[in-house]
Design an enzyme around this catalytic site. Sequence first.
Site, short mmCIF file in Angstrom:
data_model
loop_
_atom_site.label_atom_id
_atom_site.label_comp_id
_atom_site.label_asym_id
_atom_site.label_seq_id
_atom_site.Cartn_x
_atom_site.Cartn_y
_atom_site.Cartn_z
N ASP A 69 0.81 -1.27 0.09
CA ASP A 69 0.03 0.22 0.01
C ASP A 69 0.85 1.11 -0.12
O ASP A 69 0.55 2.06 0.88
CB ASP A 69 -0.96 0.14 1.19
CG ASP A 69 -1.80 -1.29 1.23
OD1 ASP A 69 -2.24 -1.69 0.28
OD2 ASP A 69 -1.79 -2.01 2.21
N GLU A 80 -11.77 -1.81 -2.45
CA GLU A 80 -11.02 -0.98 -1.47
C GLU A 80 -10.12 -0.02 -2.01
O GLU A 80 -9.82 0.11 -3.19
CB GLU A 80 -10.44 -1.94 -0.37
CG GLU A 80 -9.50 -2.92 -1.15
CD GLU A 80 -9.09 -4.01 0.05
OE1 GLU A 80 -9.74 -3.97 1.22
OE2 GLU A 80 -8.35 -4.85 -0.07
#
Length: 328
Positions: free
Chosen positions: A48, A216
């Site tokens: 991420d 997401e």
Amino acid sequence: MSRIAPRLRRRLSVPLAATAAAILALVPQTATAYPNPGHVTGDIAVHDPTMIRDATGRYLLASTGQGLQLRTSADRIAFARAGDAFAVKPAWWSGYSSVPEAWAPDMTYRDGRYVMYYSVSSFGSQNSAIGLATSTTGQPGTWTDLGIVLSSGSGDDYNAIDPNLFVDDDGSWWLSFGSWWSGIKLVRLDPATGRRHASDTAVRALAARPDRQGIEAPSLVKRNGVYFLFASYDRCCAGTSSTYKIKVGRATRITGPYLDRAGVPMTDGGGTLVLESHGRVVGPGGQSVLKDSDGHLLVYHYYDGQDAGRAKLGVNLLGWSGGWPSAY
């Protein structure tokens, strides 16, 4: 189901011309439907990732793990581990994670300070929270935690992880977030505090899967007056069994509706593919987008199918042929 790996964001303070080496490093090495990641070296084991460029031209990258891992690079190729954002993990984290650990940072440079939103949760849990921290230098150990901005629990239809700050041309602040459950959401923030806007408390839906499957890691970008919503679909964090992929939709308003190339709303499961598994690149996602001096960069993680499924940093330039982004 929430994910173990989160990420970060961007903003140029003073753009500097990209070096020829950095540009060449992002040219795909093989002629496939999707490009290979650009050449990067050093400490590139990330989940991420979010990346910005500071006033000196240095790149600062943040990623999931420990006290939120920070790395630096002078040329967008060689990355070195700098340390953790927090010298001491905030005490409130233990209320949302038994580890405790922070995920998916999102970093921005605004008005002379670094601003970072991040999430704290446990895998598969809806007991989650988004925190806010600031720093005057962006250096490891210098971040001041300002506490919880948004949280979720069993009574909510969303999961408060994977934050992404977007500052519009009119100066308004917006925070997109979300993972699984009913999908990606958007709330308005007060620029003075970085917290929820007192007179606009609506939680708006931006994207969802009708089957409530994985979606997401939102990233919002504005180009030529059009808003683009990037998101990660399907499953992260399973090494070479990961099915993550990056899709996008676009809208004429920050609040949507976001439609894909076929005109399907992202709230109805729509989304145009930008990047998916190919060759040794497995499960690309957890993305952020940085506008650099040579164009927009897609910054993400993937699992290397030729290196024991290790998570690694991916960086590609984005082209905009026909008004839609494509990685190259």
